[in-house]
Design an enzyme around this catalytic site. Structure first.
Site, PDB file in Angstrom:
ATOM      1  N   TYR A  53      32.300 -97.478  46.929  1.00 56.95           N
ATOM      2  CA  TYR A  53      31.230 -97.050  47.444  1.00 56.95           C
ATOM      3  C   TYR A  53      30.857 -99.102  47.813  1.00 56.95           C
ATOM      4  O   TYR A  53      30.231 -99.399  46.731  1.00 56.95           O
ATOM      5  CB  TYR A  53      29.955 -96.851  47.467  1.00 56.95           C
ATOM      6  CG  TYR A  53      28.888 -97.366  48.363  1.00 56.95           C
ATOM      7  CD1 TYR A  53      29.066 -97.186  50.671  1.00 56.95           C
ATOM      8  CD2 TYR A  53      27.611 -98.028  48.222  1.00 56.95           C
ATOM      9  CE1 TYR A  53      27.905 -97.559  50.972  1.00 56.95           C
ATOM     10  CE2 TYR A  53      26.694 -98.229  48.627  1.00 56.95           C
ATOM     11  CZ  TYR A  53      26.458 -98.126  50.848  1.00 56.95           C
ATOM     12  OH  TYR A  53      25.657 -98.009  51.520  1.00 56.95           O
ATOM     13  N   ASP A  84      30.949 -89.039  42.112  1.00 58.18           N
ATOM     14  CA  ASP A  84      30.060 -89.471  43.250  1.00 58.18           C
ATOM     15  C   ASP A  84      30.242 -88.701  44.565  1.00 58.18           C
ATOM     16  O   ASP A  84      31.476 -89.190  44.504  1.00 58.18           O
ATOM     17  CB  ASP A  84      29.721 -91.127  43.801  1.00 58.18           C
ATOM     18  CG  ASP A  84      29.507 -91.334  45.472  1.00 58.18           C
ATOM     19  OD1 ASP A  84      28.727 -90.385  45.684  1.00 58.18           O
ATOM     20  OD2 ASP A  84      28.711 -92.290  45.110  1.00 58.18           O
ATOM     21  N   ARG A  89       4.674 -90.968  39.375  1.00 58.97           N
ATOM     22  CA  ARG A  89       6.182 -92.064  38.968  1.00 58.97           C
ATOM     23  C   ARG A  89       6.972 -91.088  37.700  1.00 58.97           C
ATOM     24  O   ARG A  89       7.986 -90.639  38.040  1.00 58.97           O
ATOM     25  CB  ARG A  89       5.705 -92.705  38.266  1.00 58.97           C
ATOM     26  CG  ARG A  89       6.451 -93.772  38.134  1.00 58.97           C
ATOM     27  CD  ARG A  89       7.542 -94.923  38.137  1.00 58.97           C
ATOM     28  NE  ARG A  89       5.893 -95.741  37.930  1.00 58.97           N
ATOM     29  CZ  ARG A  89       5.115 -95.751  36.347  1.00 58.97           C
ATOM     30  NH1 ARG A  89       5.832 -95.801  35.509  1.00 58.97           N
ATOM     31  NH2 ARG A  89       4.142 -96.415  36.128  1.00 58.97           N
ATOM     32  N   LYS A 125      22.829 -89.010  53.175  1.00 59.12           N
ATOM     33  CA  LYS A 125      24.768 -88.219  54.189  1.00 59.12           C
ATOM     34  C   LYS A 125      24.223 -86.987  54.420  1.00 59.12           C
ATOM     35  O   LYS A 125      23.143 -86.682  55.266  1.00 59.12           O
ATOM     36  CB  LYS A 125      25.518 -89.239  53.133  1.00 59.12           C
ATOM     37  CG  LYS A 125      25.541 -91.054  52.586  1.00 59.12           C
ATOM     38  CD  LYS A 125      25.424 -91.640  54.044  1.00 59.12           C
ATOM     39  CE  LYS A 125      25.061 -92.648  53.448  1.00 59.12           C
ATOM     40  NZ  LYS A 125      25.600 -93.375  52.148  1.00 59.12           N
TER      41      LYS A 125
END
Ligand SMILES: *Cc1c(COP(=O)(O)O)cnc(C)c1O
Length: 389
Positions: A105, A177, A53, A202
């Site tokens: 978004y 973004d 992690r 994407k």
């Protein structure tokens, strides 16, 4: 590892950047370290890794690569774009406010509205994408601004350099973004932004097979803070998916070139079509954001939205398509269409949606890398079907 001063161009960095290959064996590809933990040589003596992690060599190779591509200080890989955004929002505190553009978004709006709002971290939606409109909302409690440019789905453009100056005059962080542009077409940190975030699901992945998020920060202080949050909250990207992304990034340049070439042809085709009321594409000469966009990005990208004339049926348009799939998401090699009002932007209240122009006749097209003539043929016959009564 490639010598980083042995190349100058991002096309080469896609392939040789970050941590290239494997030093121990000479493998040209980054190994996938499927391990959760690491042997320690003695008490308090590890080899730079303790627990995955906190750090994993495959994820680190991806993080170093995206940091290099965006020209930032450090990169961070998350399990999704939303996990990346959630980690970034966790830099802020109770009582703080963030300004977001009205076209962000839907999921970004939702996490601020429904989750962070409960912890007393507020947002203000700025309805106009000009830097002055953001300036007018800069109250004392504003600690960050988040924009997408071009924004989803109307492809509105904001001047990143100007907005960064405004933000920094008040010690406000500018977060961009960059999902629609990728570092190949636009590098917000070079224009003054503090943090860049991607839904790597994407274009960066590009094959519609991975959910991923990436963030890049411009300085050491933000890097320390975001690494702390990434480790503390745990929304990390897994080693195999990190490998998949490194693999995808190698072809980002050639994919984006073809995506954009196809998009320009299709935007031109749609603009001339009598069934199309309006085309939104920042790469079109004369489009509203064209001049600002061409100052800060090297291409209009490959997302096009368009409004059909009222007498055409969007429902029949969607069912009429034979090649292009109706689906959420974008940025894959295959072309996809979606209906923003009921799909990607359904979580935005109807009044707000219509106020900003996300009408019921709006179609968003993610142009893939198929042959442009096949795509135009499919659009053409679906538009004909949409017109039949
Ligand atoms: C898809 C998307 C997101 C969310 O990313 P996920 O990977 O789906 O979590 C955020 N911003 C933009 C612009 C997007 O297109």
């Amino acid at each position: 590892m490639a010598e980083h001063n042995s190349y100058q161009y991002i096309e080469t960095a896609f392939i040789h950047g970050g941590i290239y290959g494997d030093e121990r064996t000479g493998a040209v590809n980054t190994p996938v370290y499927l391990t959760s933990t690491y042997k320690q040589d003695a008490l308090g003596q590890d080899r730079g890794y303790e627990y995955s992690r906190t750090g994993n060599p495959t994820r680190e190779a991806l993080e170093a690569l995206i940091a290099e591509l965006e020209g930032g200080h450090a990169g961070f890989a998350f399990a999704s774009g939303m996990a990346a955004l959630t980690a970034i929002f966790s830099l802020l505190s109770h009582g703080d406010r963030i300004l977001i553009s009205s076209n962000v978004y839907g999921g970004t709006f939702r996490v601020l509205d429904k989750i962070f709002g409960r912890f007393g971290f507020r947002y203000t939606i700025v309805n106009d994408d000009t830097p002055d409109a953001f300036k007018a909302e800069l109250t004392e409690d504003v600690k960050a601004i988040l924009i997408e440019t071009p924004a989803n789905p109307l492809l509105t453009v904001t001047d990143i350099r100007l907005l960064a100056e405004i933000a920094h005059s008040k010690d406000v962080l500018l977060i961009v973004d960059n999902t629609f542009m990728t570092p190949y077409f636009q590098r917000p940190l070079e224009l003054g932004a503090d943090i860049v975030v991607h839904s790597a699901t994407k274009y960066l992945s590009g094959h519609s097979d991975v959910i991923a998020g990436l963030a890049v920060v411009k300085n050491h202080e933000l890097a320390e803070q975001l690494h702390f949050i990434q480790n503390a909250t745990g929304g990390i990207q897994q080693p195999f998916d990190s490998f998949m992304l490194i693999r995808s990034l190698k072809t980002l340049g050639v994919r984006m070139d073809r995506h954009a070439e196809n998009a320009e042809k299709i935007a031109t085709y749609l603009s001339a079509h009598i069934a199309v009321k309006k085309v939104y594409y920042p790469g079109l000469h004369g489009a509203p954001g064209y001049s600002t966009h061409s100052k800060q990005a090297s291409s209009g990208g490959a997302i096009i939205s368009f409004d059909l004339e009222d007498e055409y049926s969007v429902e029949r348009f969607f069912t009429g398509l034979k090649l292009i799939d109706l689906a959420e998401s974008l940025g894959g090699v295959e072309s996809l269409v979606c209906h923003p009002a009921t799909m990607t932007h359904a979580s935005i209240p109807k009044e707000l949606r219509e106020q900003v122009g996300i009408t019921n006749t709006l179609v968003r097209l993610s142009v893939g890398i198929e042959h442009s003539e096949d795509l135009i043929f499919d659009l053409d016959q679906a538009i004909k079907a949409a017109g039949k009564q």
